[in-house]
Design a protein around this motif. Structure first.
Motif, PDB file in Angstrom:
ATOM      1  N   ALA A 117     106.087 -13.730  29.769  1.00 11.12           N
ATOM      2  CA  ALA A 117     105.581 -14.387  30.948  1.00 11.12           C
ATOM      3  C   ALA A 117     104.512 -15.398  30.781  1.00 11.12           C
ATOM      4  CB  ALA A 117     104.674 -13.145  31.766  1.00 11.12           C
ATOM      5  N   ALA A 118     103.769 -15.104  29.728  1.00  5.32           N
ATOM      6  CA  ALA A 118     102.828 -16.076  29.359  1.00  5.32           C
ATOM      7  C   ALA A 118     103.398 -17.334  28.745  1.00  5.32           C
ATOM      8  CB  ALA A 118     101.813 -15.494  28.014  1.00  5.32           C
ATOM      9  N   MET A 119     104.670 -17.076  27.968  1.00  4.43           N
ATOM     10  CA  MET A 119     105.091 -18.401  27.510  1.00  4.43           C
ATOM     11  C   MET A 119     105.472 -19.531  28.367  1.00  4.43           C
ATOM     12  SD  MET A 119     105.215 -18.656  23.817  1.00  4.43           S
ATOM     13  CE  MET A 119     107.089 -19.414  23.334  1.00  4.43           C
ATOM     14  N   ARG A 120     105.677 -19.027  29.533  1.00  6.77           N
ATOM     15  CA  ARG A 120     105.996 -19.942  30.769  1.00  6.77           C
ATOM     16  C   ARG A 120     104.906 -20.857  31.174  1.00  6.77           C
ATOM     17  NH1 ARG A 120     109.558 -15.448  33.213  1.00  6.77           N
ATOM     18  NH2 ARG A 120     107.830 -14.934  34.036  1.00  6.77           N
ATOM     19  N   ARG A 121     103.723 -20.367  31.123  1.00  3.44           N
ATOM     20  CA  ARG A 121     102.500 -20.744  31.602  1.00  3.44           C
ATOM     21  C   ARG A 121     101.904 -21.674  30.689  1.00  3.44           C
ATOM     22  NH1 ARG A 121     100.928 -18.737  36.638  1.00  3.44           N
ATOM     23  NH2 ARG A 121      98.591 -19.477  35.743  1.00  3.44           N
ATOM     24  N   MET A 122     101.807 -21.320  29.479  1.00  7.68           N
ATOM     25  CA  MET A 122     100.792 -21.740  28.291  1.00  7.68           C
ATOM     26  C   MET A 122     101.213 -23.087  27.970  1.00  7.68           C
ATOM     27  SD  MET A 122     102.100 -19.612  24.622  1.00  7.68           S
ATOM     28  CE  MET A 122     101.956 -18.112  25.385  1.00  7.68           C
ATOM     29  N   ASP A 150      96.155 -10.685  10.810  1.00  4.12           N
ATOM     30  CA  ASP A 150      95.325  -9.973  11.881  1.00  4.12           C
ATOM     31  C   ASP A 150      94.610 -10.983  12.776  1.00  4.12           C
ATOM     32  OD1 ASP A 150      96.201  -7.213  11.009  1.00  4.12           O
ATOM     33  OD2 ASP A 150      93.930  -6.981  10.147  1.00  4.12           O
ATOM     34  N   ALA A 151      94.218 -12.267  12.107  1.00  2.28           N
ATOM     35  CA  ALA A 151      93.745 -13.082  12.833  1.00  2.28           C
ATOM     36  C   ALA A 151      94.743 -13.887  13.723  1.00  2.28           C
ATOM     37  CB  ALA A 151      92.894 -14.136  11.945  1.00  2.28           C
ATOM     38  N   MET A 152      95.610 -14.055  12.973  1.00  2.17           N
ATOM     39  CA  MET A 152      96.833 -14.708  14.051  1.00  2.17           C
ATOM     40  C   MET A 152      97.339 -13.718  15.102  1.00  2.17           C
ATOM     41  SD  MET A 152      99.357 -16.176  10.737  1.00  2.17           S
ATOM     42  CE  MET A 152     100.367 -16.834  11.902  1.00  2.17           C
ATOM     43  N   VAL A 153      97.309 -12.346  14.790  1.00  3.72           N
ATOM     44  CA  VAL A 153      97.930 -11.770  16.047  1.00  3.72           C
ATOM     45  C   VAL A 153      96.762 -11.456  16.739  1.00  3.72           C
ATOM     46  CG1 VAL A 153      98.191  -9.087  16.565  1.00  3.72           C
ATOM     47  CG2 VAL A 153      99.256 -10.127  14.574  1.00  3.72           C
ATOM     48  N   SER A 154      95.455 -11.565  16.671  1.00  5.42           N
ATOM     49  CA  SER A 154      94.350 -11.541  17.495  1.00  5.42           C
ATOM     50  C   SER A 154      94.277 -12.667  18.365  1.00  5.42           C
ATOM     51  CB  SER A 154      93.005 -11.231  16.789  1.00  5.42           C
ATOM     52  OG  SER A 154      91.964 -11.371  17.592  1.00  5.42           O
ATOM     53  N   ASP A 155      94.618 -13.906  17.800  1.00  2.08           N
ATOM     54  CA  ASP A 155      94.741 -14.958  18.529  1.00  2.08           C
ATOM     55  C   ASP A 155      95.846 -15.101  19.574  1.00  2.08           C
ATOM     56  OD1 ASP A 155      94.098 -17.857  19.015  1.00  2.08           O
ATOM     57  OD2 ASP A 155      95.788 -18.437  17.613  1.00  2.08           O
ATOM     58  N   VAL A 156      97.062 -14.932  19.086  1.00  2.00           N
ATOM     59  CA  VAL A 156      98.046 -14.737  20.159  1.00  2.00           C
ATOM     60  C   VAL A 156      97.804 -13.690  21.378  1.00  2.00           C
ATOM     61  CG1 VAL A 156     100.478 -14.058  20.560  1.00  2.00           C
ATOM     62  CG2 VAL A 156      99.783 -15.475  18.513  1.00  2.00           C
ATOM     63  N   LEU A 157      97.176 -12.447  21.014  1.00  2.00           N
ATOM     64  CA  LEU A 157      96.726 -11.550  22.013  1.00  2.00           C
ATOM     65  C   LEU A 157      96.058 -12.114  22.828  1.00  2.00           C
ATOM     66  CD1 LEU A 157      95.949  -8.051  19.868  1.00  2.00           C
ATOM     67  CD2 LEU A 157      97.817  -8.567  21.255  1.00  2.00           C
ATOM     68  N   SER A 158      94.886 -12.951  22.625  1.00  2.00           N
ATOM     69  CA  SER A 158      94.013 -13.743  23.378  1.00  2.00           C
ATOM     70  C   SER A 158      94.744 -14.729  24.270  1.00  2.00           C
ATOM     71  CB  SER A 158      92.873 -14.308  22.688  1.00  2.00           C
ATOM     72  OG  SER A 158      92.020 -13.360  22.052  1.00  2.00           O
ATOM     73  N   ILE A 159      95.655 -15.339  23.562  1.00  2.00           N
ATOM     74  CA  ILE A 159      96.655 -16.311  24.267  1.00  2.00           C
ATOM     75  C   ILE A 159      97.324 -15.975  25.436  1.00  2.00           C
ATOM     76  CG2 ILE A 159      98.423 -17.873  24.030  1.00  2.00           C
ATOM     77  CD1 ILE A 159      97.307 -18.778  21.222  1.00  2.00           C
ATOM     78  N   VAL A 160      98.051 -14.574  25.206  1.00  2.00           N
ATOM     79  CA  VAL A 160      98.626 -14.232  26.147  1.00  2.00           C
ATOM     80  C   VAL A 160      97.670 -13.547  27.484  1.00  2.00           C
ATOM     81  CG1 VAL A 160     100.145 -12.013  26.706  1.00  2.00           C
ATOM     82  CG2 VAL A 160     100.558 -12.988  24.754  1.00  2.00           C
ATOM     83  N   ALA A 161      96.711 -13.048  27.048  1.00  2.00           N
ATOM     84  CA  ALA A 161      95.998 -12.716  28.056  1.00  2.00           C
ATOM     85  C   ALA A 161      95.415 -13.948  29.005  1.00  2.00           C
ATOM     86  CB  ALA A 161      94.479 -12.069  27.656  1.00  2.00           C
ATOM     87  N   ASP A 162      94.961 -15.134  28.339  1.00  2.00           N
ATOM     88  CA  ASP A 162      94.492 -16.188  28.787  1.00  2.00           C
ATOM     89  C   ASP A 162      95.450 -16.706  29.785  1.00  2.00           C
ATOM     90  OD1 ASP A 162      92.208 -15.686  27.692  1.00  2.00           O
ATOM     91  OD2 ASP A 162      92.187 -17.164  26.159  1.00  2.00           O
ATOM     92  N   ASN A 163      96.800 -16.644  29.720  1.00  2.41           N
ATOM     93  CA  ASN A 163      97.871 -17.378  30.327  1.00  2.41           C
ATOM     94  C   ASN A 163      98.634 -16.113  31.330  1.00  2.41           C
ATOM     95  OD1 ASN A 163      98.198 -20.292  29.384  1.00  2.41           O
ATOM     96  ND2 ASN A 163      97.934 -18.969  27.537  1.00  2.41           N
ATOM     97  N   ASP A 164      98.011 -15.250  31.826  1.00  6.54           N
ATOM     98  CA  ASP A 164      98.119 -14.001  32.767  1.00  6.54           C
ATOM     99  C   ASP A 164      99.414 -13.378  32.378  1.00  6.54           C
ATOM    100  OD1 ASP A 164      95.988 -15.011  34.420  1.00  6.54           O
ATOM    101  OD2 ASP A 164      97.461 -16.777  35.172  1.00  6.54           O
TER     102      ASP A 164
END
Length: 330
Positions: free
Chosen positions: A248-253, A272-286
């Motif tokens: 879902a996030a990939m469609r909006r980011m 872990d830093a890369m994973v944490s970054d993408v976790l935040s990106i997914v949350a930020d893009n609904d």
């Protein structure tokens, strides 16, 4: 505790109407897989210690009571459903080379991947032998169909070559096979043990509940900490598994976010830093909100499937199980 928290049904409350039968399920599981082979008994004992909360047997037993009565086969059949589920977990751990399951060492970490595969096969074969002995072709059909669907789902997942091209429709087809099929079989088998007139409704309920269960599980991977789940947050991302929040996030980011996601998936061992970054990106893009909305859609389908059933204690517990599954991530 807030008013909302107080309203959440606990698993113990859901299981209360069938607690006595559930206590017998574990003994039935042990009986079915018991063999005169000490090494096998050692492996089986470890598996039994790893068993989960018996959620699928709970669905079998509650479904069997939805018309007010249940026949004596229900406990044994609930055990066969859990053994099939256990077989899939053993195979999954071997495929993923997992070292922990529910905070305990997996078979492949204690013994070997070969033993894990063979033990999974043994669980399948002994369970099917028990079903043959019971002699109900409809029950056998339901569980073998689910086993086939789960295998095809695993093959579908392993055949994906470009993870980030995995679509929302692909995701639903996958979780229907891997999770929805066995939950549907659990509810259907329960119906065959006491509520045959409601078989179609309970089958529909089980499948929808399975969809909710997997969406909720995928949300947990994005939202819960390791100490809560027994596994690190973002494990799916580390293993390059694409689930609904990311889809879902990939469609909006924006392109910049997509590039960081692509970098993670191009890395054989994401940090872990890369994973944490993408976790935040997914949350930020609904992505999380979208997945929750879809979880509610399937939860509503599960509730509607139960609407025509008579008002019994078992039906109320099945209704509560929908809320319990949906709110595990919140």
């Amino acid at each position: 505790m807030t008013a909302i928290d107080a309203a959440k049904p606990s698993l113990a409350e859901i299981q209360a109407p069938v607690r006595e039968q559930l206590d017998q399920v574990t003994a039935e599981m042990a009986r079915i897989i018991s063999q005169d082979l000490p090494f096998l008994d050692q492996i089986s004992a470890h598996l039994m210690a790893m068993r989960g909360k018996l959620f699928r047997p709970t669905i079998v037993l509650l479904s069997s009571h939805t018309a007010g009565c249940s026949d004596k086969r229900a406990t044994t059949l609930a055990a066969t459903v859990e053994l099939i589920h256990l077989a899939t977990l053993v195979h999954d751990d071997a495929i993923d080379h997992s070292v922990l399951r529910r905070g305990m060492p997996t078979l492949n970490s204690l013994f070997s991947h070969q033993i894990s595969v063979i033990m999974g096969d043994f669980l399948y074969s002994t369970t099917l032998s028990e079903l043959v002995n019971i002699g109900d072709i409809e029950v056998l059909r339901a569980l073998t169909r689910a086993s086939t669907d789960m295998t095809l789902g695993e093959m579908r997942q392993l055949s994906v070559t470009d993870s980030l091209s995995f679509s929302e429709d692909d995701y639903y087809a996958l979780i229907k096979s891997k999770t929805g099929s066995l939950m549907a079989a659990a509810a259907e088998i329960g119906a065959l043990c006491g509520a045959p007139a409601h078989r179609a409704n309970l089958l529909e309920f089980g499948e929808a509940l399975g969809m909710v269960f997997q969406i909720s599980d995928d949300l947990i991977d994005y939202t819960e900490a390791q100490e809560t789940t027994g596994k690190p947050t973002g494990l799916d991302l580390k293993e390059h598994k694409v689930t609904l929040p990311l889809i879902a996030a990939m469609r909006r980011m924006p392109v910049t976010h997509k590039k960081r996601v692509e970098e993670l998936f191009a890395c054989s061992e994401p940090t872990d830093a890369m994973v944490s970054d993408v976790l935040s990106i997914v949350a930020d893009n609904d992505g999380l909100d979208y997945a929750r909305t879809k979880g509610e859609y399937f939860a509503d389908r599960a509730r509607k499937a139960l609407d025509p059933l008579p008002e019994t204690v078992a039906r109320r517990s099945l209704m509560d199980s929908i809320t319990y599954v949906m709110e595990r991530h919140s």
